[in-house]
Design an enzyme around this catalytic site. Structure first.
Site, mmCIF file in Angstrom:
data_model
loop_
_atom_site.group_PDB
_atom_site.id
_atom_site.type_symbol
_atom_site.label_atom_id
_atom_site.label_comp_id
_atom_site.label_asym_id
_atom_site.label_seq_id
_atom_site.Cartn_x
_atom_site.Cartn_y
_atom_site.Cartn_z
ATOM 1 C CB THR A 239 -4.340 41.309 46.597
ATOM 2 O OG1 THR A 239 -4.552 39.908 46.603
ATOM 3 C CG2 THR A 239 -4.043 41.780 45.199
ATOM 4 C CE LYS B 108 4.822 41.336 52.142
ATOM 5 N NZ LYS B 108 5.923 42.186 51.708
ATOM 6 C CG ASP C 151 8.270 40.015 53.730
ATOM 7 O OD1 ASP C 151 9.362 39.513 54.050
ATOM 8 O OD2 ASP C 151 8.177 41.031 53.012
ATOM 9 C CB THR D 124 8.470 27.960 47.624
ATOM 10 O OG1 THR D 124 7.470 28.974 47.799
ATOM 11 C CG2 THR D 124 8.525 27.066 48.841
ATOM 12 C CE LYS E 135 14.399 46.054 54.413
ATOM 13 N NZ LYS E 135 14.282 47.359 53.748
ATOM 14 C CG PHE F 114 10.613 24.685 46.765
ATOM 15 C CD1 PHE F 114 9.551 23.828 47.030
ATOM 16 C CD2 PHE F 114 11.588 24.853 47.738
ATOM 17 C CE1 PHE F 114 9.473 23.142 48.244
ATOM 18 C CE2 PHE F 114 11.525 24.175 48.948
ATOM 19 C CZ PHE F 114 10.464 23.311 49.199
ATOM 20 C CD GLU G 164 14.413 42.731 44.085
ATOM 21 O OE1 GLU G 164 15.491 43.314 44.275
ATOM 22 O OE2 GLU G 164 13.302 43.258 44.361
ATOM 23 C CG HIS H 91 8.735 43.567 44.647
ATOM 24 N ND1 HIS H 91 8.558 44.765 45.291
ATOM 25 C CD2 HIS H 91 10.038 43.231 44.836
ATOM 26 C CE1 HIS H 91 9.702 45.124 45.859
ATOM 27 N NE2 HIS H 91 10.612 44.206 45.599
HETATM 28 N N1 LIG Z 1 11.754 40.907 53.516
HETATM 29 C C1 LIG Z 1 12.533 41.261 52.523
HETATM 30 O O1 LIG Z 1 13.693 41.598 52.697
HETATM 31 C C2 LIG Z 1 11.983 41.225 51.131
HETATM 32 C C3 LIG Z 1 12.844 41.349 50.046
HETATM 33 C C4 LIG Z 1 12.324 41.268 48.762
HETATM 34 C C5 LIG Z 1 10.964 41.087 48.559
HETATM 35 N N2 LIG Z 1 10.150 40.990 49.657
HETATM 36 C C6 LIG Z 1 8.713 40.811 49.474
HETATM 37 O O2 LIG Z 1 8.473 39.613 48.762
HETATM 38 C C7 LIG Z 1 7.227 39.730 48.092
HETATM 39 C C8 LIG Z 1 7.341 39.118 46.722
HETATM 40 O O3 LIG Z 1 7.672 37.756 46.895
HETATM 41 P P1 LIG Z 1 7.345 36.667 45.772
HETATM 42 O O4 LIG Z 1 7.750 37.181 44.470
HETATM 43 O O5 LIG Z 1 7.931 35.416 46.265
HETATM 44 O O6 LIG Z 1 5.752 36.636 45.710
HETATM 45 P P2 LIG Z 1 4.641 35.687 46.356
HETATM 46 O O7 LIG Z 1 4.998 35.286 47.721
HETATM 47 O O8 LIG Z 1 3.346 36.383 46.135
HETATM 48 O O9 LIG Z 1 4.690 34.374 45.429
HETATM 49 C C9 LIG Z 1 4.364 34.469 44.082
HETATM 50 C C10 LIG Z 1 3.266 33.480 43.670
HETATM 51 O O10 LIG Z 1 3.845 32.197 43.498
HETATM 52 C C11 LIG Z 1 3.145 31.200 44.258
HETATM 53 N N3 LIG Z 1 4.171 30.216 44.605
HETATM 54 C C12 LIG Z 1 5.093 30.309 45.584
HETATM 55 N N4 LIG Z 1 5.975 29.297 45.479
HETATM 56 C C13 LIG Z 1 5.593 28.540 44.435
HETATM 57 C C14 LIG Z 1 6.125 27.355 43.817
HETATM 58 N N5 LIG Z 1 7.257 26.788 44.236
HETATM 59 N N6 LIG Z 1 5.443 26.830 42.762
HETATM 60 C C15 LIG Z 1 4.328 27.444 42.292
HETATM 61 N N7 LIG Z 1 3.799 28.567 42.815
HETATM 62 C C16 LIG Z 1 4.430 29.118 43.871
HETATM 63 C C17 LIG Z 1 2.522 31.993 45.375
HETATM 64 O O11 LIG Z 1 1.369 31.350 45.870
HETATM 65 C C18 LIG Z 1 2.157 33.302 44.694
HETATM 66 O O12 LIG Z 1 0.951 33.190 44.008
HETATM 67 C C19 LIG Z 1 6.885 41.206 48.074
HETATM 68 O O13 LIG Z 1 5.780 41.430 48.913
HETATM 69 C C20 LIG Z 1 8.117 41.891 48.615
HETATM 70 O O14 LIG Z 1 7.817 43.035 49.386
HETATM 71 C C21 LIG Z 1 10.617 41.051 50.909
#
Ligand SMILES: NC(=O)c1ccc[n+]([C@@H]2O[C@H](COP(=O)([O-])OP(=O)(O)OC[C@H]3O[C@@H](n4cnc5c(N)ncnc54)[C@H](O)[C@@H]3O)[C@@H](O)[C@H]2O)c1
Length: 379
Positions: free
Chosen positions: A73, A75, A109, A129, A142, A169, A184, A271
């Site tokens: 939310t 991002k 990102d 992480t 990206k 992590f 994924e 996602h």
């Molecule tokens: N750039 C790219 O190629 C690419 C590819 C795939 C996904 N993405 C992006 O990634 C995002 C999703 O990433 P996500 O699933 O990591 O979500 P996120 O970054 O929101 O993390 C998920 C939650 O976990 C918490 N968290 C992170 N690490 C932790 C840990 N080790 N222990 C406890 N809590 C932790 C975070 O604070 C958050 O609340 C999407 O926005 C998507 O668009 C980008």
């Protein structure tokens, strides 16, 4: 063609490392004997902040650690400005001071995007992480943030100089986010590797419950294989097509309807959950076309459920939403659907002729199948 080089390295217990190996890339990237700006997801900072500070102290890294709130939310552009402000205040030297991003896909990102526009490109290092970070967001080139209702509508192609992948992590990652990353991984299995699918079928549930920590030798081997295979498959697909000149990308599987599904249900669906619903729907469409047999579809749905992922959301029945999602995708894919559909398990083909009627038939089939899976789980 523009040449790029970026490194992806698997490491274990990074923040517990006492002496980073002399002369290693690692030492240089992480800033041993120098200073570094470290932007970290504030949740991760709460859990690992102390460990990170003592890691920097032990390894002679003069770190400025900046925690930033990171979830889907936020991002948005405002978060990018926060990171730009931190970089400006730090007085980054873009020739020798890469910014280090520690966090999930959102944080890496946002930092990647900020770094890529700061002084027309400042290097950055990623330490993902989350599982999504490890197998997806951390291995591509990206960056992106959301804009209006558009998922990752603003972004850049900007590879991190180095990405350090440390599955340790994941021990503190909430269960739902482990499943999120597994979506994924399942995507790569469905389109490219029956072997990985079979591994998920046999060990996915146990590895998920073990948070990929490898508590027994068998679990360790399965966790390592699942992560390594999936990263390998992902890099194999991304590398020849980094700038996405070829619009037929099998890694887009699960990403045709999911951006619309995700943005319309935000923050209800993560996602990977939206990706899984897209994969369940396209499996149903493939089944109705005869590309996937009924028993293969049942196995796919069963694995989705054991990985803790949803197959269904009522948003699928919202009038016109899937047609709108498909039209949006066609716009992004230069006027054609280029929709990857599974063929059996581990293979795929691209199609351009999916009709509105077929979408509705797929939804109808999926709704029945998802009810069946839910009844089995409940009963
Ligand atoms: N750039 C790219 O190629 C690419 C590819 C795939 C996904 N993405 C992006 O990634 C995002 C999703 O990433 P996500 O699933 O990591 O979500 P996120 O970054 O929101 O993390 C998920 C939650 O976990 C918490 N968290 C992170 N690490 C932790 C840990 N080790 N222990 C406890 N809590 C932790 C975070 O604070 C958050 O609340 C999407 O926005 C998507 O668009 C980008």
């Amino acid at each position: 063609m523009k040449q790029v080089e970026y490194k992806v390295r698997l490491v274990d217990n990074l923040f517990d490392t006492v002496d980073l190996p002399i002369d290693s890339d690692l030492k240089e990237c992480l800033g041993v004997g120098a200073r570094r700006l470290i932007v970290i997801d504030d949740t991760v900072e709460r859990i690992y902040g102390e460990q990170l500070r003592s890691f920097c102290l032990r390894n002679d890294i003069a770190a400025k650690i900046v925690p930033v709130a990171a979830n889907e939310t936020v991002k948005r552009w405002d978060s990018v400005v926060d990171v730009l402000d931190a970089m400006d205040e730090f007085g980054i030297d873009r020739r020798r001071e890469p910014v280090i991003a520690v966090g999930g896909g959102v944080l890496t990102d946002v930092v990647g995007f900020a770094a890529s526009i700061f002084r027309r490109g400042t290097p950055y290092i990623r330490v993902p992480t989350t599982l999504i970070g490890l197998v997806d967001a951390g291995v591509g080139v990206k960056t992106g943030i959301n804009y209006q209702l558009g998922k990752n509508r603003l972004g850049t192609y900007a590879p991190a100089t180095m990405t350090l992948l440390d599955r340790m992590f994941l021990r503190t990652l909430p269960d739902r986010h482990i499943s999120n990353g597994l979506a994924e991984i399942l995507k790569m299995a469905l389109i490219k590797s029956e072997e990985l699918f079979v591994l998920l079928e046999s060990s996915g549930r146990d590895v998920r419950l073990d948070q990929f920590q490898g508590s027994t030798p068998n679990l360790d081997e399965a966790a390592r294989s699942i992560i390594a295979d999936s990263i390998h498959l992902m890099l194999e697909e991304l590398q020849p097509n980094l700038w996405e000149a070829d619009l037929e990308r099998c890694v887009d599987y699960g990403h045709t309807f999911s951006p619309t599904i995700e943005m319309h249900t935000l923050p209800a669906l993560l996602h990977g959950e939206a990706v899984c619903i897209d994969m369940a729907l396209t499996t149903a469409i493939a089944l109705l076309r005869g590309y996937v047999t009924p028993s293969e579809a049942d196995r796919i749905y069963a694995v989705m459920a054991t990985l803790g992922l949803p197959l269904w959301n009522d948003v699928l029945t919202q009038p016109g939403i899937l047609e709108q999602a498909l039209a949006e995708t066609v716009r992004h894919r230069d006027g054609r659907q280029r929709l990857p559909l599974p063929v059996g398990i581990g293979r795929h083909r691209f199609v351009n002729d999916v009709t509105a009627g077929e979408l509705q038939a797929g939804v109808h089939h999926l709704q029945t199948a998802a009810r069946g899976i839910a009844a089995v789980a409940a009963g």
